[in-house]
Structure formats: C-alpha cells, structure tokens
Motif scaffolding. Structure first.
Motif, mmCIF file in Angstrom:
data_model
loop_
_atom_site.group_PDB
_atom_site.id
_atom_site.type_symbol
_atom_site.label_atom_id
_atom_site.label_comp_id
_atom_site.label_asym_id
_atom_site.label_seq_id
_atom_site.Cartn_x
_atom_site.Cartn_y
_atom_site.Cartn_z
ATOM 1 N N ILE A 6 4.586 0.471 -1.303
ATOM 2 C CA ILE A 6 3.762 -0.744 -1.395
ATOM 3 C C ILE A 6 3.661 -1.421 -0.032
ATOM 4 C CG2 ILE A 6 3.739 -3.108 -2.331
ATOM 5 C CD1 ILE A 6 4.761 -1.924 -4.967
ATOM 6 N N ASP A 7 4.772 -1.520 0.688
ATOM 7 C CA ASP A 7 4.751 -2.122 2.015
ATOM 8 C C ASP A 7 3.845 -1.336 2.960
ATOM 9 O OD1 ASP A 7 6.457 -4.105 1.152
ATOM 10 O OD2 ASP A 7 8.272 -3.149 1.943
ATOM 11 N N GLN A 47 -1.499 -0.851 5.801
ATOM 12 C CA GLN A 47 -2.740 -0.090 5.952
ATOM 13 C C GLN A 47 -3.949 -0.916 5.527
ATOM 14 O OE1 GLN A 47 -2.032 3.483 3.693
ATOM 15 N NE2 GLN A 47 -0.963 4.493 5.364
ATOM 16 N N ILE A 48 -3.800 -1.687 4.466
ATOM 17 C CA ILE A 48 -4.902 -2.530 4.005
ATOM 18 C C ILE A 48 -5.222 -3.595 5.051
ATOM 19 C CG2 ILE A 48 -5.490 -4.325 2.313
ATOM 20 C CD1 ILE A 48 -4.097 -2.557 0.190
ATOM 21 N N ASN A 49 -4.194 -4.194 5.653
ATOM 22 C CA ASN A 49 -4.427 -5.197 6.696
ATOM 23 C C ASN A 49 -5.123 -4.580 7.901
ATOM 24 O OD1 ASN A 49 -3.372 -7.353 5.275
ATOM 25 N ND2 ASN A 49 -1.301 -7.044 6.043
ATOM 26 N N LEU A 54 -7.094 -2.005 7.859
ATOM 27 C CA LEU A 54 -8.484 -1.750 7.451
ATOM 28 C C LEU A 54 -9.308 -3.028 7.453
ATOM 29 C CD1 LEU A 54 -8.026 0.821 4.547
ATOM 30 C CD2 LEU A 54 -9.049 1.236 6.776
ATOM 31 N N ARG A 55 -8.721 -4.128 7.032
ATOM 32 C CA ARG A 55 -9.434 -5.417 7.075
ATOM 33 C C ARG A 55 -9.822 -5.773 8.497
ATOM 34 N NH1 ARG A 55 -5.663 -8.521 2.967
ATOM 35 N NH2 ARG A 55 -6.758 -8.057 1.050
ATOM 36 N N GLU A 56 -8.875 -5.629 9.418
ATOM 37 C CA GLU A 56 -9.168 -5.944 10.812
ATOM 38 C C GLU A 56 -10.276 -5.047 11.352
ATOM 39 O OE1 GLU A 56 -5.403 -5.523 12.751
ATOM 40 O OE2 GLU A 56 -4.578 -7.350 11.861
ATOM 41 N N GLU A 57 -10.219 -3.774 11.027
ATOM 42 C CA GLU A 57 -11.249 -2.836 11.480
ATOM 43 C C GLU A 57 -12.604 -3.187 10.878
ATOM 44 O OE1 GLU A 57 -12.760 0.203 13.701
ATOM 45 O OE2 GLU A 57 -10.719 -0.587 13.749
ATOM 46 N N ILE A 58 -12.621 -3.573 9.629
ATOM 47 C CA ILE A 58 -13.881 -3.973 8.984
ATOM 48 C C ILE A 58 -14.437 -5.234 9.637
ATOM 49 C CG2 ILE A 58 -14.842 -4.910 6.837
ATOM 50 C CD1 ILE A 58 -13.057 -2.893 5.342
ATOM 51 N N ASP A 59 -13.568 -6.187 9.972
ATOM 52 C CA ASP A 59 -14.026 -7.398 10.664
ATOM 53 C C ASP A 59 -14.649 -7.060 12.015
ATOM 54 O OD1 ASP A 59 -13.224 -8.993 8.574
ATOM 55 O OD2 ASP A 59 -11.302 -9.569 9.498
ATOM 56 N N ARG A 60 -13.982 -6.151 12.754
ATOM 57 C CA ARG A 60 -14.540 -5.739 14.053
ATOM 58 C C ARG A 60 -15.890 -5.061 13.874
ATOM 59 N NH1 ARG A 60 -10.128 -2.333 15.544
ATOM 60 N NH2 ARG A 60 -8.471 -3.612 14.736
ATOM 61 N N LEU A 61 -15.975 -4.187 12.889
ATOM 62 C CA LEU A 61 -17.241 -3.500 12.638
ATOM 63 C C LEU A 61 -18.326 -4.491 12.215
ATOM 64 C CD1 LEU A 61 -16.088 -0.274 10.774
ATOM 65 C CD2 LEU A 61 -17.056 -0.426 13.060
ATOM 66 N N ASP A 62 -17.961 -5.478 11.456
ATOM 67 C CA ASP A 62 -18.923 -6.489 11.029
ATOM 68 C C ASP A 62 -19.488 -7.244 12.230
ATOM 69 O OD1 ASP A 62 -20.326 -7.940 9.036
ATOM 70 O OD2 ASP A 62 -18.839 -9.563 9.165
#
Length: 170
Positions: A75-76, A81-83, A85-93
C-alpha cells in the motif's frame, strides 16, 4: 383368620407393587444413564468439532497476521507511485496548456476562417503591438523623407531645431 389373611394379601400386593415401582425406577435409571452416556458422547463430539473449528480459525488468523505487513508495504509503495503519477499528470497538463496557447496564436494568424476579434487577450495584445509597429514604421519613413528634403535643400538643421524649440516654448 380372614382378617389376617386379607391383611397378608394386601401386604403382598403392596410389596409386589413396590417391586414393580422399584423395577420401573431401575428401568428409568438405566434409561437415564444411557441418555447421559449418549449426551456425553454428543457433547464430546461437539467439543471435538468446536476445537477443530477453533484450530482452523486460529490458523487463518495467523496467516492473515503474517500477510498484513506485506500488504502494508504494498500500500505504501502504491501511494508513492500514485503521488508520482499525479505530479507527472500536473506537469503534462501545464505543458498541454502551453501548447494550446501557442496553437491558438499560430492558428489565429494563419487560419482565415477564425474570428480576429475573439476574446483571447494574447491575440489582442499581439494585434495592438503589430499596429504600433506599423505606425512606428510610418513615422520613421516620414522622418527619413523629411531629412532627405532638408539635406537636398541645404537647410541648416541647427536653426530649424532652435526655431522648433523656441516656438514650442511660447
């Protein structure tokens, strides 16, 4: 004689009745003992089944307790990994927004079907700057032509500058 005879008869019947009652009591006691043995066997069987069930439950609980640390680590790992991915999605946005702004600018200048008076502030600023540049080009061309006339006519620039300053001050 008759009284004693009858008395003995009745006593015998009473004794016989007591014997049948004793026999009944003995039969009842035997039945109760058998029932008690059967219930004891059933109770022992139930206890054995309960113990087996408890053993199975305890085994399963131990397995679950052993799995919990592995699950927690998983879970940790998934949270990190989810965090990421969020950062990468923000950069891509952000990159996509920048690309869209550039696309709008380029397509506005190239596409003849788009409305020039759209509400995009960047396009209006670009248009204002291009208008100012055009007006500056016109002024520079006018100044060049005026300077040529002055040079060709042989006028004194110092006198002209002095006259313009003195007229402006009055």
């Amino acid at each position: 004689m008759s009284f004693s005879y009858l008395k003995n008869k009745f006593k015998k019947k009473k004794e016989g009745e007591e014997k049948t009652e004793d026999n009944r009591e003995i039969i009842k006691l035997d039945e109760l003992e058998q029932e008690a043995q059967e219930t004891a066997e059933e109770t022992a069987q139930r206890k054995k089944e309960e113990e087996e069930l408890i053993t199975q439950v305890m085994t399963r609980i131990n397995e679950i307790e052993n799995d919990i640390p592995r699950i927690k680590v998983s879970i940790d790992t998934l949270k990190t990994q989810i965090n990421e991915l969020r950062e990468e999605i923000d950069r891509l946005d952000k990159v996509i927004k920048d690309v869209m702004v550039l696309y709008e600018i380029v397509s506005q200048q190239i596409n003849p079907f788009k409305d020039v008076d759209s509400a995009n502030p960047l396009l209006s600023e670009i248009q204002e700057l291009s208008e100012e540049i055009e007006s500056l080009k016109a002024e520079i061309a006018q100044i060049k032509s005026d300077l040529r006339l002055l040079v060709i006519d042989g006028m004194d620039l110092d006198d002209l500058i002095y006259e313009a300053i003195s007229e402006g001050g009055v």
